[in-house]
Design a protein around this motif. Sequence first.
Motif, PDB file in Angstrom:
ATOM      1  N   GLU A   1      -2.707   4.266   3.263  1.00 20.27           N
ATOM      2  CA  GLU A   1      -3.191   2.898   3.064  1.00 20.27           C
ATOM      3  C   GLU A   1      -2.427   1.925   3.961  1.00 20.27           C
ATOM      4  OE1 GLU A   1      -4.772   2.290  -1.479  1.00 20.27           O
ATOM      5  OE2 GLU A   1      -2.612   2.204  -1.146  1.00 20.27           O
TER       6      GLU A   1
ATOM      7  N   PRO B   1       0.816  -1.213   0.000  1.00 22.29           N
ATOM      8  CA  PRO B   1       0.000   0.000   0.000  1.00 22.29           C
ATOM      9  C   PRO B   1       0.854   1.270   0.000  1.00 22.29           C
ATOM     10  CG  PRO B   1      -0.806  -1.576   1.624  1.00 22.29           C
ATOM     11  CD  PRO B   1       0.505  -2.094   1.142  1.00 22.29           C
TER      12      PRO B   1
ATOM     13  N   TRP C   1      -7.847  -3.824  -1.736  1.00 24.38           N
ATOM     14  CA  TRP C   1      -7.727  -2.632  -0.904  1.00 24.38           C
ATOM     15  C   TRP C   1      -8.659  -1.513  -1.359  1.00 24.38           C
ATOM     16  CZ3 TRP C   1      -1.819  -2.388  -2.180  1.00 24.38           C
ATOM     17  CH2 TRP C   1      -1.180  -3.527  -1.645  1.00 24.38           C
ATOM     18  N   ARG C   2      -8.857  -1.411  -2.668  1.00 21.21           N
ATOM     19  CA  ARG C   2      -9.457  -0.194  -3.235  1.00 21.21           C
ATOM     20  C   ARG C   2     -10.833  -0.405  -3.857  1.00 21.21           C
ATOM     21  NH1 ARG C   2      -3.625   1.199  -6.090  1.00 21.21           N
ATOM     22  NH2 ARG C   2      -2.555   1.767  -4.134  1.00 21.21           N
TER      23      ARG C   2
END
Length: 513
Positions: free
Chosen positions: A63, A59, A113-114
């Motif tokens: 993040e 990240p 993550w996104r």
Amino acid sequence: MVPRPRTEDLGTSPRPEIPEPVFGAPDRLRGTVVGVVITLIAVVTRFWDLTHPTDKGTPVFDEKHYVPQGWQVLTGGNWIEHNPGYGLVVHPPVGKWLLAAGEWMFGYGPMGWRFFSAVAGVAIVLAIYLMVRRLTRSTLIGALAGIFAICDGVLFVQSRMGMLDIFQALFVVLALAALIADRDQVRERLHRAYLQGRIAQTPYGPRLGFRWYRFAAGVSLGLACGTKWSGIYFVVFFLVLALGFDVAARRAYHVPRPWRGVLRRDLVPSAASLAVLPVLIYLATFAFWLRSETSVYRYVVGTEVGQSGPFAWVPAAFRSFWYYETGILEFHEGLTNAAGNHHPWESKPWTWPMGLRPMLYAIDYGPDQCGGDDCVRAQMLVGTPALWWLAVPMLAWGLWRLIFRRDWRYAPVLVAYGAALLPWFTTIDRQMYYFYATAMAPFLVMGLALCCSDVLASAPRGQNSEKRALSVLAVSFYVALVVVNFAWLWPILTGAPISNDMWSNQLWLPSWT
């Protein structure tokens, strides 16, 4: 008894006795088609190359805090996260649950993550379109707002990061959308009561029944607080806005005592939905923390907290929770410049409206980045200047329209923008960053769309065709400028490889470096 207006008077009188019965944009089919197109464009921009950039597969920027916590939520077995590096988890769990959901779907990688950040970004664009369409009763102006939201650098970048701010912005936008829909619903109910002759049966006006939109706004505000504590500012500001809507509605339909009517009919249910309900939802987000055996500070009674004292009657779980929450508060209060906390990219709130101090999220140099030539891959959080540099004129124009022209459309925009910005001035010494301004961005683009609406309304159809053509040309030029500006910034918003010269050309202000 207040006399009912004649139907012909409603359409011809410049000051009708009651507002015209229009409760939303009338062109539903076209509105749906335009909404679908706006949403598809948002999907393409938010999901395009979503897995880049990374820090060698890990990240980037903050993040690094929230993505691992999301993974802990997913894999820890209790839907809670721990933070051994600090010994304290400093944000509520809702945003990390959403990160965990993406990681469950796509694994511990950039897409995981996104993914839900991008979903939230798309939802914000759609909600802005629908809100402005309802505010203006115009699909065209709603579409302009949607385009501005698509092209705003802050909303765009935050929609592609595994951080919490985009989730809080989504919940705040949904809360405001629900309040605007509630305003229309209340006026529709008052309109029926007026036509039925029930307005003046009591000095306080009719009871309005249960208001589901206001309830939905409370749920959204609770989730905003359950993402980051700064959601509490919107609870306060939106409660005042909702009560202002109620006073204006009762006055518009000639309730004999509108202020007392709001105090007797609307204050308690509004406070229940918009103040009490968010608190209950916030507490509910810690249900997993309360029932877990491994939660941070879950069992401090008897160690950090004494077992006797004036609050010994309070259950140990809630005393532990209070200890945990006060620890979070102390953590945030300690993040001050006076205490020696400094960051090269920190900023203060007076720089946020115009985006004078953006943030560098990721940067990498070297020939390997673009096929042998020296180049740069950089990702910056920067607001599109064609939008953000007009923030102060937009705010001034909106205040003038609201105060002197009674243009209610600017009220929700200004209140929400103020909730996102003004409270930060009370803690100037605190360490702050431009990504705190994420919650301002939706209301900036909404205000600019309303300004475009005013430009077009200055020359109505069929009157002074030359002036009308100039107003259309001015708005069209501005929309094109926003789109071109966004396209120019695309490489530094996405971390695409560019030459060193191009990188220098992207840095428009000394404060951007």
